[in-house]
Design a protein around this motif. Sequence first.
Motif, PDB file in Angstrom:
ATOM      1  N   CYS A   1      -5.059   7.924  -9.951  1.00 33.25           N
ATOM      2  CA  CYS A   1      -4.024   7.056 -10.496  1.00 33.25           C
ATOM      3  C   CYS A   1      -4.496   5.606 -10.339  1.00 33.25           C
ATOM      4  O   CYS A   1      -4.487   5.051  -9.233  1.00 33.25           O
ATOM      5  CB  CYS A   1      -2.711   7.292  -9.745  1.00 33.25           C
ATOM      6  N   ALA A   2      -4.937   4.999 -11.426  1.00 33.08           N
ATOM      7  CA  ALA A   2      -5.485   3.643 -11.380  1.00 33.08           C
ATOM      8  C   ALA A   2      -4.501   2.662 -12.002  1.00 33.08           C
ATOM      9  O   ALA A   2      -3.589   3.034 -12.732  1.00 33.08           O
ATOM     10  CB  ALA A   2      -6.818   3.597 -12.114  1.00 33.08           C
TER      11      ALA A   2
ATOM     12  N   THR B   1      -4.075  -4.622  -7.258  1.00 33.25           N
ATOM     13  CA  THR B   1      -4.104  -3.576  -8.291  1.00 33.25           C
ATOM     14  C   THR B   1      -4.762  -2.367  -7.661  1.00 33.25           C
ATOM     15  O   THR B   1      -5.959  -2.400  -7.334  1.00 33.25           O
ATOM     16  CB  THR B   1      -4.896  -4.045  -9.527  1.00 33.25           C
ATOM     17  N   TRP B   2      -3.993  -1.284  -7.505  1.00 30.03           N
ATOM     18  CA  TRP B   2      -4.388  -0.162  -6.656  1.00 30.03           C
ATOM     19  C   TRP B   2      -4.939   1.015  -7.438  1.00 30.03           C
ATOM     20  O   TRP B   2      -4.483   1.311  -8.545  1.00 30.03           O
ATOM     21  CB  TRP B   2      -3.188   0.308  -5.833  1.00 30.03           C
ATOM     22  N   THR B   3      -5.928   1.648  -6.838  1.00 32.08           N
ATOM     23  CA  THR B   3      -6.446   2.929  -7.328  1.00 32.08           C
ATOM     24  C   THR B   3      -6.225   3.948  -6.210  1.00 32.08           C
ATOM     25  O   THR B   3      -6.714   3.760  -5.085  1.00 32.08           O
ATOM     26  CB  THR B   3      -7.939   2.847  -7.664  1.00 32.08           C
TER      27      THR B   3
ATOM     28  N   LEU C   1       0.839  -1.206   0.000  1.00 33.87           N
ATOM     29  CA  LEU C   1       0.000   0.000   0.000  1.00 33.87           C
ATOM     30  C   LEU C   1       0.871   1.252   0.000  1.00 33.87           C
ATOM     31  O   LEU C   1       0.644   2.201  -0.778  1.00 33.87           O
ATOM     32  CB  LEU C   1      -0.921  -0.018   1.222  1.00 33.87           C
ATOM     33  N   VAL C   2       1.888   1.277   0.844  1.00 31.74           N
ATOM     34  CA  VAL C   2       2.794   2.437   0.910  1.00 31.74           C
ATOM     35  C   VAL C   2       3.526   2.617  -0.419  1.00 31.74           C
ATOM     36  O   VAL C   2       3.632   3.740  -0.933  1.00 31.74           O
ATOM     37  CB  VAL C   2       3.801   2.276   2.074  1.00 31.74           C
ATOM     38  N   ALA C   3       4.021   1.523  -0.985  1.00 31.12           N
ATOM     39  CA  ALA C   3       4.732   1.597  -2.262  1.00 31.12           C
ATOM     40  C   ALA C   3       3.809   2.119  -3.364  1.00 31.12           C
ATOM     41  O   ALA C   3       4.229   2.903  -4.237  1.00 31.12           O
ATOM     42  CB  ALA C   3       5.288   0.228  -2.627  1.00 31.12           C
ATOM     43  N   ALA C   4       2.547   1.706  -3.327  1.00 30.48           N
ATOM     44  CA  ALA C   4       1.574   2.173  -4.321  1.00 30.48           C
ATOM     45  C   ALA C   4       1.319   3.674  -4.161  1.00 30.48           C
ATOM     46  O   ALA C   4       1.176   4.403  -5.149  1.00 30.48           O
ATOM     47  CB  ALA C   4       0.276   1.390  -4.195  1.00 30.48           C
TER      48      ALA C   4
ATOM     49  N   VAL D   1      -7.542   5.363  -1.204  1.00 28.24           N
ATOM     50  CA  VAL D   1      -6.692   4.199  -1.494  1.00 28.24           C
ATOM     51  C   VAL D   1      -7.571   2.954  -1.487  1.00 28.24           C
ATOM     52  O   VAL D   1      -8.302   2.695  -0.532  1.00 28.24           O
ATOM     53  CB  VAL D   1      -5.575   4.034  -0.431  1.00 28.24           C
ATOM     54  N   ASP D   2      -7.492   2.163  -2.566  1.00 31.82           N
ATOM     55  CA  ASP D   2      -8.154   0.841  -2.542  1.00 31.82           C
ATOM     56  C   ASP D   2      -7.447  -0.081  -3.521  1.00 31.82           C
ATOM     57  O   ASP D   2      -6.816   0.380  -4.480  1.00 31.82           O
ATOM     58  CB  ASP D   2      -9.644   0.973  -2.884  1.00 31.82           C
TER      59      ASP D   2
END
Length: 487
Positions: free
Chosen positions: A447-448, A456-458, A425-428, A473-474
């Motif tokens: 940013c998706a 796969t982060w949005t 999560l932090v890296a994303a 963040v999700d």
Amino acid sequence: MIPVVPPTKEHLQAVFESLLKAMVNQRIKTWSEETGATKALTVRLGEVPAERRRLWIDQIKAVIKALPGGLGALVAQLGDSVGVAIKAAEQVKYAQLTDADVHPAANDQVKITLEAFLYATPIVVALDHALDGFTKEIDQYLLRAVEVETWLAARKQWCTNSRTELEVLVVEVDDLLAQVDALALTPFLTAWTAPVVKFRKAAGVVLGTPLATVWADADAALCTNFTLPAAQQRSAIEAVVGGAGSAAQQARMQLYGSVIHLDADTLRRLQPLGAAAPPLKTACTAMTQFYGTPWIICLGTIDSAAGLTRVLTHAANKDVVKALRNAAAKGSTVPQLSKAFDLMLSIPHWEDACIALNSLDAPEIACPDGVVAMSWVKIGSSWVPRAFSMQTAGLETDMACLKHMRQETGVKPSSAKLTLYFAELVAACREAVKRWNAAGQPAKFECAGINLGVGTWTIHVRWSFGSPQVFHVDSGYEQSAWVKHAN
């Protein structure tokens, strides 16, 4: 036949003295006029912006006018110089001149002949040397003009940017304070808003001095210290321009520090407080008086009116309050108090809340280097940051955007799984801020499709008080790949 009478020493002395004085004065005048000619100075200051040249020309002309005043010591060489001229004339039999040629007055042709004996005299040689030194001194001022103006333009831009950043923040703060009043939240947020109002006032004082006044003061410093060494002159200018820019930066840091977390989303989450039942309002006021701003910040992370009511209901229960104060003493920070808040929010019954508050000692997951937890949420049997900052990456989350972590980590996730999940999560978030920067730092940015291994982060990034803030963040909610990832 009239006998030829050579010039007497007395007559030669008189004429040479007169010619020397005239020659010295004329050379000084010619040097001053040629060196200080406006047209010549304008050309030589061609690299200085046109609107700035006049100031430098006026100052350099003042130096040119003042420099000859230091030549008074040359007068002492006048007598010796006349003697040298007479001796030189004697050696060539006075160049065929007679006493009648030099007395009572020499004509122009005779003066030309006599002046030839003056060029090598001590006073003329010393004058030429002094004027050459003056020319080099003026050359240094002309070089300094280009250097100072290049440096000053950069410092002015920095100062202007600092002021602009403060002005933008002041507008945002004024809008927030107006919202606080409009939502009838002022009685509950005084502990929070009092320093905001204080530093907003201080910012107003800084912005009360127009930049035009700062620039005028900088020019005054430039002129007042014009003849001092370049480093001293620059230091005097920096005290004005750098002082104004630093004052703006300090005012912004103070104001930002006081208003941090008090944003429109937080006020939206706190809005139900204005319509809460009187006992709940009383409880909120009591908790705010005890804990101060951390209580309100934690309250502002609750994203539902029902959740807000549950926490305030607990806060109105004397048994829960006793357990709360045992768990989080007076003076607790936001991260410390947030753990108690998370338990009160997640547990509806007051007795269960009391029991839970007596056991806050669950382990915290290991965070990536540089991460500073701003609040905590309990997932499974571990505490996980619910909001964090990371100065090394230039990012910070808002206080509520990590609310989907429970959805995305499955049933009873282990501490090891939560550690890996949070690290990704932090890296994303870092990657999202990197892309936000590359996109030109828009006001809001989605940013998706960030995939760094599992999820796969949005992630959404926005400007918040002049700094980037992650506010969503999700990794797919219940459909996140992390849900079924191995414990």
